[in-house]
Design an enzyme around this catalytic site. Structure first.
Site, PDB file in Angstrom:
ATOM      1  N   LYS A 169      19.271  42.891  26.885  1.00  0.00           N
ATOM      2  CA  LYS A 169      19.934  41.722  26.291  1.00  0.00           C
ATOM      3  C   LYS A 169      19.217  40.401  26.590  1.00  0.00           C
ATOM      4  O   LYS A 169      19.355  39.446  25.828  1.00  0.00           O
ATOM      5  CB  LYS A 169      21.390  41.644  26.761  1.00  0.00           C
ATOM      6  N   ASN A 184      23.131  40.042  22.000  1.00  0.00           N
ATOM      7  CA  ASN A 184      23.591  41.410  21.735  1.00  0.00           C
ATOM      8  C   ASN A 184      23.484  41.780  20.261  1.00  0.00           C
ATOM      9  O   ASN A 184      23.770  42.916  19.880  1.00  0.00           O
ATOM     10  CB  ASN A 184      25.036  41.617  22.224  1.00  0.00           C
ATOM     11  N   GLY A 229      35.037  37.774  38.238  1.00  0.00           N
ATOM     12  CA  GLY A 229      33.785  38.462  37.916  1.00  0.00           C
ATOM     13  C   GLY A 229      32.759  37.469  37.410  1.00  0.00           C
ATOM     14  O   GLY A 229      33.114  36.424  36.847  1.00  0.00           O
ATOM     15  N   GLY A 235      40.632  45.321  26.696  1.00  0.00           N
ATOM     16  CA  GLY A 235      39.348  44.909  26.119  1.00  0.00           C
ATOM     17  C   GLY A 235      39.002  45.532  24.775  1.00  0.00           C
ATOM     18  O   GLY A 235      37.916  45.283  24.240  1.00  0.00           O
TER      19      GLY A 235
HETATM   20  P1  ATR Z   1      29.421  43.620  32.939  1.00  0.00           P
HETATM   21  O1  ATR Z   1      28.233  43.813  32.070  1.00  0.00           O
HETATM   22  O2  ATR Z   1      30.623  44.424  32.528  1.00  0.00           O
HETATM   23  O3  ATR Z   1      29.749  42.196  33.157  1.00  0.00           O
HETATM   24  P2  ATR Z   1      28.190  43.650  35.542  1.00  0.00           P
HETATM   25  O4  ATR Z   1      27.207  42.645  35.029  1.00  0.00           O
HETATM   26  O5  ATR Z   1      27.673  44.813  36.321  1.00  0.00           O
HETATM   27  O6  ATR Z   1      29.025  44.275  34.350  1.00  0.00           O
HETATM   28  O7  ATR Z   1      29.304  42.856  36.405  1.00  0.00           O
HETATM   29  C1  ATR Z   1      30.274  43.520  37.161  1.00  0.00           C
HETATM   30  C2  ATR Z   1      31.184  42.485  37.822  1.00  0.00           C
HETATM   31  O8  ATR Z   1      32.177  43.183  38.591  1.00  0.00           O
HETATM   32  C3  ATR Z   1      30.467  41.568  38.823  1.00  0.00           C
HETATM   33  O9  ATR Z   1      31.132  40.320  38.834  1.00  0.00           O
HETATM   34  C4  ATR Z   1      30.688  42.288  40.150  1.00  0.00           C
HETATM   35  O10 ATR Z   1      30.624  41.461  41.283  1.00  0.00           O
HETATM   36  P3  ATR Z   1      29.195  41.137  42.019  1.00  0.00           P
HETATM   37  O11 ATR Z   1      28.549  40.040  41.203  1.00  0.00           O
HETATM   38  O12 ATR Z   1      29.574  40.708  43.383  1.00  0.00           O
HETATM   39  O13 ATR Z   1      28.420  42.434  41.992  1.00  0.00           O
HETATM   40  C5  ATR Z   1      32.107  42.777  39.968  1.00  0.00           C
HETATM   41  N1  ATR Z   1      32.473  43.904  40.812  1.00  0.00           N
HETATM   42  C6  ATR Z   1      32.073  45.189  40.673  1.00  0.00           C
HETATM   43  N2  ATR Z   1      32.641  45.967  41.618  1.00  0.00           N
HETATM   44  C7  ATR Z   1      33.412  45.132  42.385  1.00  0.00           C
HETATM   45  C8  ATR Z   1      34.255  45.328  43.533  1.00  0.00           C
HETATM   46  N3  ATR Z   1      34.432  46.533  44.082  1.00  0.00           N
HETATM   47  N4  ATR Z   1      34.872  44.241  44.053  1.00  0.00           N
HETATM   48  C9  ATR Z   1      34.718  43.020  43.492  1.00  0.00           C
HETATM   49  N5  ATR Z   1      33.937  42.780  42.420  1.00  0.00           N
HETATM   50  C10 ATR Z   1      33.298  43.815  41.871  1.00  0.00           C
END
Ligand code: ATR
Length: 287
Positions: free
Chosen positions: A73, A94, A134, A255
Site C-alpha cells: 500500500k 488501496n 489503535g 466493520g
Molecule cells: P491494521 O492494518 O488492521 O491497522 P496493523 O497495522 O497491524 O493492522 O495495526 C494493528 C493495531 O492493533 C496496532 O495499533 C497495534 O498496536 P501497536 O502499534 O502497539 O502494535 C494494535 N494491537 C494489536 N494487538 C494488540 C494488543 N494485544 N494490545 C493492544 N494493541 C494491540
C-alpha cells in the site's frame, strides 16, 4: 460468470501477498454481474520485488486498475503518475485507476469507506470529538479521513505511543481544522476521554482471533449511552466491545459496511457507477 468472459471483457486486479482470503473478488464480480458490466476482477499474488512488473502488466493488458493490499500500500506510490489528496496525506494507496492513455492514479478508499458507513448510520461527527484505539494502517486511514471530512478533535490511543504520535502529528500538520493528540493505551484514560466524545472506534486487533474474549473497555458502565461505538472488525460479527456497547444501550456497528463501502468507492472510481451495496451486503454476507 466465467462463461460470460468474451473478447471485449476488461479486468481489474488486486495486487498483494497474500491475496487468497480477500473478499474483493466476490464483491466486485457480483456487482459487475448485477449491473451487467463487461468486467472481471482477479486477485494476483505478487512476489517481493515484482510490484513494478505487476503494474506494468496491468497497463500493458489494458486493465482499468484495481486494488492494492498488504504489503504494497505504500510501495505502490513510487509507480503512480498521480495521487489523490487524502492518499497523499495518509501515505497509503488501496485503489488505482488506469486511464486509457496508461496514466495511473492512486486513491485510498479505506478511510472514506469508514466515513460512508458512519454517515449511513446518521452519525454526526463534524466538529465533534472522536476517540480512536489503535494506530496501525487502518487507524491512520480512518483518522486522517475523519479529520479531512470535518472531525473537530481526534484522540488516538495505542500500545506503542510513537505510532499514535506519528498519526496525530500528521493530522496537526496537514489538516489544521482538526486537533489531534496521542495517548498510551490505558483503560482509565480511555474512559476519561470518551466521556465527551461522539464516536469511539476500535482499530486494534483486540476482539479477534486469540483476543476474541477481550475488549478495549471492560464494562457497559464505562460507556456514555450517547456515544456511537464502531469496531472495524467484522469477524466475529459482534466483538466483545460491541456486546458491551449493546448492553450500554449505545448505537454501534461492526466493520462489514466499511469493507463493502471501501469497495463501492473503488468501484465508482473505475466504472463511474454505484455498486448495489444492499444486494452485496445481503447476497454475500447474509445481512
Ligand atoms: P491494521 O492494518 O488492521 O491497522 P496493523 O497495522 O497491524 O493492522 O495495526 C494493528 C493495531 O492493533 C496496532 O495499533 C497495534 O498496536 P501497536 O502499534 O502497539 O502494535 C494494535 N494491537 C494489536 N494487538 C494488540 C494488543 N494485544 N494490545 C493492544 N494493541 C494491540
Amino acid at each position: 460468470m466465467v462463461n460470460k468472459i468474451s473478447g471485449t471483457t476488461t479486468f481489474m486486479g488486486l495486487l498483494g501477498n497474500p491475496v487468497d482470503h480477500s473478499k474483493s473478488p466476490i464483491i466486485h464480480n457480483t456487482a459487475f454481474e448485477a449491473l451487467g458490466l463487461d468486467h472481471v476482477y482477479m486477485a494476483f499474488k505478487v512476489e517481493d520485488g515484482k510490484l513494478n512488473d505487476a503494474v506494468k502488466g496491468l497497463k500493458a493488458l489494458g486493465s482499468k486498475g484495481g486494488n492494492i493490499t498488504m504489503p504494497y500500500k505504500t510501495k505502490i506510490i513510487e509507480y503512480l503518475d498521480e495521487i489523490s489528496p487524502e492518499a497523499k496525506i495518509i501515505g497509503s494507496v488501496n485503489t488505482i485507476k488506469i486511464d486509457e492513455d496508461g496514466k495511473v492514479t492512486g486513491y485510498n478508499t479505506d478511510g472514506k469507506g469508514f466515513v460512508k458507513s458512519l454517515e449511513e448510520k446518521d452519525v454526526e461527527f463534524k466538529g465533534k470529538k472522536i476517540v480512536i484505539a489503535g494506530a496501525g494502517g487502518a487507524s491512520k486511514a480512518i483518522a486522517i479521513q475523519l479529520a479531512f471530512d470535518g472531525a473537530g478533535e481526534i484522540v488516538l490511543f495505542n500500545r506503542t505511543l510513537e505510532n499514535a504520535i506519528s498519526i496525530a502529528d500528521n493530522i496537526n500538520k496537514n489538516i489544521p481544522t482538526c486537533k489531534a493528540s496521542a495517548r498510551i493505551m490505558n483503560e482509565e484514560d480511555l474512559v476519561e476521554e470518551i466521556e465527551d466524545s461522539a464516536v469511539l472506534v476500535n482499530c486494534t486487533s483486540i476482539g479477534m482471533k486469540e483476543s476474541i474474549d477481550q475488549a478495549i473497555i471492560s464494562s457497559p458502565s464505562q460507556l456514555p449511552s450517547d456515544i456511537f461505538v464502531a469496531d472495524i472488525i467484522y469477524d466475529p460479527e459482534q466483538t466483545k466491545l460491541l456486546k458491551i456497547a449493546q448492553e450500554a444501550g449505545c448505537k454501534h456497528m461492526n466493520g462489514l459496511k466499511m469493507l463493502i463501502w471501501q469497495g463501492a468507492i473503488a468501484f465508482k472510481i473505475w466504472t463511474d457507477k454505484d455498486m448495489p451495496v444492499d444486494l452485496i451486503t445481503r447476497d454475500i454476507f447474509g445481512e
